[in-house]
Design a protein around this motif. Structure first.
Motif, short mmCIF file in Angstrom:
data_model
loop_
_atom_site.label_atom_id
_atom_site.label_comp_id
_atom_site.label_asym_id
_atom_site.label_seq_id
_atom_site.Cartn_x
_atom_site.Cartn_y
_atom_site.Cartn_z
N LYS A 162 9.29 14.72 4.85
CA LYS A 162 10.67 15.18 4.67
C LYS A 162 11.64 14.01 4.46
CE LYS A 162 14.28 17.98 6.81
NZ LYS A 162 14.61 18.89 7.91
N TYR A 163 11.51 12.96 5.25
CA TYR A 163 12.50 11.88 5.24
C TYR A 163 12.11 10.65 4.43
CZ TYR A 163 14.90 14.68 8.66
OH TYR A 163 15.55 15.71 9.29
N ASP A 164 10.85 10.55 4.04
CA ASP A 164 10.39 9.39 3.26
C ASP A 164 9.28 9.87 2.32
OD1 ASP A 164 9.89 6.82 2.32
OD2 ASP A 164 8.76 6.22 4.10
N PRO A 165 9.60 10.76 1.38
CA PRO A 165 8.56 11.42 0.59
C PRO A 165 7.65 10.48 -0.21
CG PRO A 165 10.74 11.94 -0.28
CD PRO A 165 10.93 11.20 1.01
N ASP A 166 8.13 9.30 -0.56
CA ASP A 166 7.28 8.35 -1.29
C ASP A 166 6.48 7.45 -0.37
OD1 ASP A 166 8.11 9.29 -3.80
OD2 ASP A 166 9.92 8.05 -3.71
N GLY A 167 6.77 7.49 0.93
CA GLY A 167 6.03 6.70 1.90
C GLY A 167 6.37 5.22 1.88
N ALA A 168 7.61 4.88 1.55
CA ALA A 168 8.02 3.47 1.48
C ALA A 168 7.79 2.74 2.80
CB ALA A 168 9.48 3.36 1.06
N TYR A 169 8.10 3.39 3.91
CA TYR A 169 7.91 2.76 5.23
C TYR A 169 6.44 2.45 5.48
CZ TYR A 169 8.35 2.00 10.26
OH TYR A 169 8.32 1.45 11.52
N ILE A 170 5.59 3.42 5.22
CA ILE A 170 4.16 3.22 5.43
C ILE A 170 3.63 2.15 4.48
CG2 ILE A 170 1.88 4.29 5.15
CD1 ILE A 170 3.08 6.83 6.32
N ARG A 171 4.05 2.20 3.24
CA ARG A 171 3.58 1.21 2.25
C ARG A 171 3.97 -0.21 2.69
NH1 ARG A 171 1.78 4.29 -1.84
NH2 ARG A 171 2.82 6.29 -2.11
N LYS A 172 5.15 -0.35 3.31
CA LYS A 172 5.61 -1.67 3.73
C LYS A 172 4.86 -2.16 4.99
CE LYS A 172 9.69 -4.33 5.01
NZ LYS A 172 11.14 -4.36 5.09
N TYR A 173 4.71 -1.28 5.98
CA TYR A 173 4.19 -1.70 7.28
C TYR A 173 2.71 -1.41 7.52
CZ TYR A 173 9.00 -2.76 8.32
OH TYR A 173 10.26 -3.29 8.29
N VAL A 174 2.09 -0.66 6.64
CA VAL A 174 0.65 -0.39 6.74
C VAL A 174 0.04 -0.75 5.38
CG1 VAL A 174 -1.15 1.28 7.39
CG2 VAL A 174 1.16 1.53 8.32
N PRO A 175 -0.17 -2.04 5.15
CA PRO A 175 -0.60 -2.48 3.82
C PRO A 175 -1.92 -1.85 3.35
CG PRO A 175 -0.73 -4.28 5.42
CD PRO A 175 -0.04 -3.14 6.09
N GLU A 176 -2.78 -1.44 4.28
CA GLU A 176 -4.03 -0.79 3.89
C GLU A 176 -3.78 0.48 3.07
OE1 GLU A 176 -4.63 -2.85 7.86
OE2 GLU A 176 -3.15 -1.49 7.00
N LEU A 177 -2.65 1.13 3.33
CA LEU A 177 -2.35 2.40 2.66
C LEU A 177 -1.39 2.26 1.48
CD1 LEU A 177 -1.95 4.72 5.80
CD2 LEU A 177 -4.01 4.22 4.47
N ALA A 178 -0.97 1.06 1.19
CA ALA A 178 0.08 0.82 0.19
C ALA A 178 -0.23 1.39 -1.18
CB ALA A 178 0.38 -0.67 0.08
N LYS A 179 -1.49 1.42 -1.57
CA LYS A 179 -1.84 1.86 -2.93
C LYS A 179 -2.24 3.34 -2.99
CE LYS A 179 -3.25 -2.77 -4.26
NZ LYS A 179 -4.39 -3.63 -4.60
N PHE A 180 -2.11 4.06 -1.88
CA PHE A 180 -2.44 5.49 -1.90
C PHE A 180 -1.40 6.27 -2.70
CE2 PHE A 180 -5.63 4.82 1.24
CZ PHE A 180 -6.41 5.97 1.25
N PRO A 181 -1.83 7.33 -3.38
CA PRO A 181 -0.85 8.20 -4.03
C PRO A 181 0.06 8.85 -2.98
CG PRO A 181 -3.12 8.77 -4.68
CD PRO A 181 -3.20 7.76 -3.58
N ALA A 182 1.31 9.10 -3.35
CA ALA A 182 2.27 9.71 -2.41
C ALA A 182 1.72 11.00 -1.80
CB ALA A 182 3.60 9.97 -3.12
N LYS A 183 0.93 11.71 -2.56
CA LYS A 183 0.35 12.99 -2.08
C LYS A 183 -0.46 12.80 -0.80
CE LYS A 183 -2.69 16.69 -3.69
NZ LYS A 183 -3.44 17.22 -4.83
N TYR A 184 -1.08 11.61 -0.65
CA TYR A 184 -1.96 11.37 0.49
C TYR A 184 -1.47 10.30 1.45
CZ TYR A 184 -5.23 14.01 -2.39
OH TYR A 184 -5.81 14.98 -3.16
N ILE A 185 -0.32 9.72 1.21
CA ILE A 185 0.14 8.58 2.01
C ILE A 185 0.28 8.94 3.50
CG2 ILE A 185 2.63 8.88 1.65
CD1 ILE A 185 0.87 5.51 1.55
N PHE A 186 0.64 10.18 3.80
CA PHE A 186 0.82 10.59 5.20
C PHE A 186 -0.45 11.16 5.82
CE2 PHE A 186 5.00 10.77 3.21
CZ PHE A 186 5.68 9.89 4.03
N GLU A 187 -1.42 11.48 4.99
CA GLU A 187 -2.70 12.01 5.47
C GLU A 187 -3.83 11.40 4.62
OE1 GLU A 187 -2.05 16.48 6.81
OE2 GLU A 187 -1.20 16.13 4.82
#
Length: 134
Positions: free
Chosen positions: A30-55
């Motif tokens: 809801k609040y970060d649909p592109d996953g910018a926070y996760i991409r910045k602080y969890v580099p392992e997940l940075a290249k995941f598609p937005a569809k899967y960034i949270f799961e």
């Protein structure tokens, strides 16, 4: 978010509205649909598609390989299924609050008084003010 705040938001402690449980997946979507926070602080997940960034565990193996991160090898598998665990937790919290309310009503001097209101806390209960030190 600090640990105490997360315990509040996850409804695992301190929160009387335990049925309003925040989902780490839905909250992020809801609040970060592109996953910018996760991409910045969890580099392992940075290249995941937005569809899967949270799961990321739901991403097909081909997408995990393309992102350079295989769940269970490069990134941990989920500890719990949140949708299942949160419902179980809400049920347990409901039972705990019910048991506490029943115990308070049954124990003399711990429940509501004759007027239906709880007694004031010890020390005068002056609206959160501390007594003066003299």
């Amino acid at each position: 978010i600090n640990n105490g705040n997360w315990m509040w938001l996850s409804c695992s402690a301190f929160f009387y509205q335990y049925f309003r449980c925040y989902s780490p997946v839905a909250f992020g979507k809801k609040y970060d649909p592109d996953g910018a926070y996760i991409r910045k602080y969890v580099p392992e997940l940075a290249k995941f598609p937005a569809k899967y960034i949270f799961e990321p565990w739901r991403a097909p193996i081909a997408d995990q390989k393309q992102a350079g991160c295989r769940v269970g090898e490069d990134y941990p598998k989920p500890l719990v299924a949140h949708d299942v665990a949160s419902k179980e937790n809400m049920g347990r919290m409901a039972e705990a609050y019910k048991a506490h309310k029943e115990a308070a009503g049954a124990a003399p001097g711990t429940g509501a008084g004759a007027n239906g209101k709880k007694p004031a806390p010890a020390g005068g209960g002056g609206g959160g003010k501390r007594p003066r030190k003299e």
